[in-house]
Scaffold this motif. Structure first.
Motif: not given
Length: 171
Positions: A56-65, A68-75, A109-118
């Protein structure tokens, strides 16, 4: 006005050399403890290994601008990198000294968008099955409410480290 981001990382060669000198779980624990630097990709994207145990391995990530891809969410490539890292390190945590791995595939499989507000995201990888030559792992990306944002499975090929297992190779 343009935005800038400065990236700093440690010598990747030192970490790679250390990988050949210890079992996978010990190696990853050294990274979590900060005694070994993480890989440059982690500095570039801003994620880090937070927890590791056998399988088991756990990574943490804080999304930032900057993610983003061109449509305003994490690529999607950022999603895939996090999922690949979590699944691969879960496999790595099970390997004895002298054994290495490489990813053979990654099905995402991408299920939900990730943005800075996530907010903070966790990538949790677990080993499903490990044999002598291959391992199967899965990984999920989760938000703070434990909603599944993306999922992946990965097959990894296992192989002996070239050389004598001490981290040095011989011609």
């Amino acid at each position: 006005m343009g935005r800038t981001r400065t990236i700093e990382w440690e010598d990747a060669g030192a970490t790679a050399r250390a990988a050949g000198t210890m079992a996978g779980l010990d190696f990853l624990r050294e990274m979590v403890a900060g005694r070994l630097p993480g890989p440059p990709i982690a500095a570039l994207l801003g994620f880090g290994l937070d927890e590791v145990e056998d399988g088991r391995a756990v990574f943490v990530f804080e999304p930032g601008e900057e993610h983003y891809n061109p449509i305003g969410s994490v690529h999607g490539g950022v999603y895939a990198t996090l999922l690949d890292s979590a699944a691969g390190c879960a496999v790595h945590s099970t390997l004895p000294l002298g054994t290495a791995y490489t990813s053979l595939d990654l099905s995402t499989r991408f299920l939900r968008p990730i943005t800075m507000s996530t907010g903070k995201v966790r990538a949790i990888g677990t080993v499903i099955s490990r044999g002598r030559r291959t391992a199967l792992a899965e990984a999920g990306l989760y938000d703070a409410e434990d909603r599944l944002l993306a999922h992946a499975t990965s097959t990894c090929m296992l192989f002996p480290v070239p050389g004598d297992g001490s981290g040095s190779t011989r011609a």
